[in-house]
Design an enzyme around this catalytic site. Structure first.
Site, mmCIF file in Angstrom:
data_model
loop_
_atom_site.group_PDB
_atom_site.id
_atom_site.type_symbol
_atom_site.label_atom_id
_atom_site.label_comp_id
_atom_site.label_asym_id
_atom_site.label_seq_id
_atom_site.Cartn_x
_atom_site.Cartn_y
_atom_site.Cartn_z
ATOM 1 C CE1 TYR A 323 39.902 37.435 43.548
ATOM 2 C CE2 TYR A 323 42.276 37.150 43.346
ATOM 3 C CZ TYR A 323 41.164 37.450 44.117
ATOM 4 O OH TYR A 323 41.316 37.771 45.443
ATOM 5 C CE LYS A 327 38.977 41.491 45.243
ATOM 6 N NZ LYS A 327 37.923 41.609 46.306
#
Length: 582
Positions: A323, A327
């Protein structure tokens, strides 16, 4: 987002553990929306082909005399008076003037943060123009149904319901325009008629969509968090009146570096390791790696291999999860492709329930800390793998929404293109430790215990802390065995099959908690703290009236009061009751 299913049986089922660190929507492009393996593979290949915040200071309250607010404390509230620490500001930044009569596109509009943002905009600025809400749905009617069910009828909007009475639904439908679409598709998958309307009318694009699963398949995470934001920026460039592109990210894109982490934009190819000793991060190479793996592996091996690849690639370059890495690469793509578009990136830390507005304690879904707090309150997690002195960076959702609105107004009038980063974070201005969190939780549950379906209270003890996975694993296995009676051996009259089922059940519970500890470990010993000087400068530029209406100063929050009287009661109302009845 961390998503857990809790029941009153002796098992805890972990369902697609996710992180809402900076978090966004539980309805975003997560693992549920990518259920078909073939569809996932097709979408990924397609993606590669289209490349301290004016709050009132609480007096310190003796915790033994603190009243527990377990009853429904959801009366509507205005923003608190400005902090005495706030500096006088002369002209303000014109937030209300900016909000009114402009049109907005919001992605992942049924998600936690987006709903808090939309509610605040409609409540304080009824003359706001249209808010186009991008929603994943099978057709336009289903999109409208989701707006009605998940936004208009949501408890969060009760203050607006009270204000408009019988005209409430008409008011909401006059402002909210459901848009069936998907951020992962070209032109967001929006139908031509709405597409032309949006590109003619929208002034600000707000992207709050993300796949927040920590250990998601690398291809799925790349599509949602790296490719899709750049594609949305390309779409925003087609908007004739565009004033600003605002992207919601996470403070944890800063990776696992210790020390003070600055509000600084990513350049393409940056990593979180010493560049002199490591290779440069190549975003397009990372996409090719995932694509090549899809082409070469048997389909039954793809999910695990892609999950393992994501975590491995993150750790190579200094991030703690798939993640965080994807990102960060999404931010790189935005910065590289922005051209003449003014960009604001807001990086929240761990977003939790509302502090004050529209009422304290509103929350949607299990956030990062909540599965731990509720499992502890049920007596199922008496110890955990963590350092109690670790600073855990928490920010209430309403303060994040106010920061987004203030930044939007400030930079939506910018004379030229720029990219500005804001950390919505507490660790440098009002630090909170993990030990504090469990101390406040212990005090609350001791004063107001959770109860099971029979009305019996769950008993808790002070949280025990463990510094290694091995010590925690041994402890939790023994604890579960003792609680279940397995450690006493088989009774003479016991059924061997029942005993075997109990053993298997206890093993599943222990394994799930050990897996949980492994997922959480990087954040339970995290050594970074997030600078927020840009956010502080923004506060100083706001007028006193703006600070009062859009409070975003985290320095004056009393964390004990927040957890004891807002957050944990909110978890009981909005999360515990739902999971208990499932």
């Amino acid at each position: 987002m961390l998503s857990f299913s809790h029941s009153h049986s002796s098992t805890i089922t972990i369902s697609s553990p996710q992180a809402i660190i900076g978090a966004h929507s539980s309805r975003g492009p997560n693992s549920a929306s990518l259920s078909s393996m073939s569809r996932r593979n097709l979408e990924f290949r397609k993606g590669l082909r289209e490349p301290s915040f004016g709050l009132q200071r609480f007096s310190r309250t003796n915790k033994r005399n603190m009243a527990v607010k377990d009853s429904d404390d959801s009366s509507c509230r205005d923003a608190t008076a400005p902090s005495a620490m706030a500096l006088e500001s002369r002209g303000g930044i014109g937030i209300m003037d900016f909000l009114e009569r402009r049109n907005y596109l919001v992605t992942s509009a049924t998600g936690f943060l987006a709903k808090v943002l939309i509610e605040k905009m409609l409540r304080v600025a009824p003359d706001v123009g249209k808010i186009f809400v991008l929603i994943k749905a099978k057709d336009e009617r289903a999109a409208m149904d989701r707006v009605k069910d998940e936004i208009i009828e949501c408890e969060l909007f009760k203050c607006l319901q009270q204000k408009y009475g019988d005209e409430y639904t008409n008011f909401m439908l006059s402002k909210l325009v459901p848009v069936k679409g998907d951020i992962r598709e070209s032109n967001m998958g929006i139908a031509d008629d709405l597409l032309h309307q949006i590109t003619r009318e929208v002034d600000v694009v707000i992207n709050s969509a993300a796949n927040t699963t920590w250990d998601e398949r690398y291809d799925a995470s790349l599509v949602a968090n790296t490719i899709a934001p750049s594609r949305l920026l390309d779409f925003a460039k087609k908007c004739e009146k565009l004033k600003l592109f605002l992207h919601v990210s996470t403070t944890y894109v800063n990776g696992e570096r210790p020390g003070i982490l600055m509000e600084k934009a990513f350049e393409m190819g940056e990593s979180r390791i010493d560049s002199s000793t490591g290779s440069k991060l190549d975003v397009h190479h990372e996409m090719k790696l995932a694509s090549d793996l899809l082409e070469t592996l048997p389909s039954n091996e793809v999910p695990k291999k892609l999950k393992d690849m994501g975590l491995a690639r993150a750790r190579v370059y200094g991030w703690q999860s798939t993640y965080e890495l994807t990102k960060a690469m999404g931010e790189m793509m935005i910065n590289t492709n922005r051209e003449g578009v003014p960009i604001v990136i807001v990086r929240p830390s761990i977003i939790e329930s509302t502090f004050q507005e529209p009422f304290p304690g509103w929350i949607q879904g299990n956030r990062v800390l909540d599965p731990l707090i509720l499992s502890y309150g049920k007596g199922r997690l008496p110890g955990f793998l963590l350092n109690p002195d670790t600073i855990v960076d928490v920010v209430p959702a309403d303060l994040v929404a106010n920061a987004i609105i203030a930044a939007m107004a400030k930079h939506g009038r910018a004379p030229g293109p720029s990219i500005v980063i804001y950390h919505a974070a507490s660790s440098t201005v009002n630090p909170l430790t993990l030990g504090n969190v469990f101390e406040y939780s212990c005090n609350h549950f001791a004063a107001s215990p959770l109860t099971d379906n029979k009305g019996d209270e769950f008993r808790i003890t002070a949280m025990e802390y463990f510094s290694s996975k091995d010590s925690f694993s041994s402890y939790i296995q023994k604890y579960i065995a003792d609680k279940s009676g397995l450690s006493n051996g088989i009774c003479p009259n016991s059924n061997p099959k029942q005993h075997s089922r109990l053993e298997a059940r206890c093993k599943r519970m222990a394994d799930s908690l050990i897996h949980l500890a492994k997922l959480y470990e990087p954040y339970m010993f995290y050594r970074g703290r997030f600078d927020c000087r840009n956010a502080q400068k923004l506060i100083e530029q706001m007028s006193m009236e703006e600070r009062n209406k859009f409070p975003m100063d985290l320095r004056s929050i009393n964390w004990e009061d927040y957890f004891f009287n807002a957050h944990i009661p909110g978890l009981k109302r909005h999360i515990f009751k739902k999971t208990s009845s499932s």
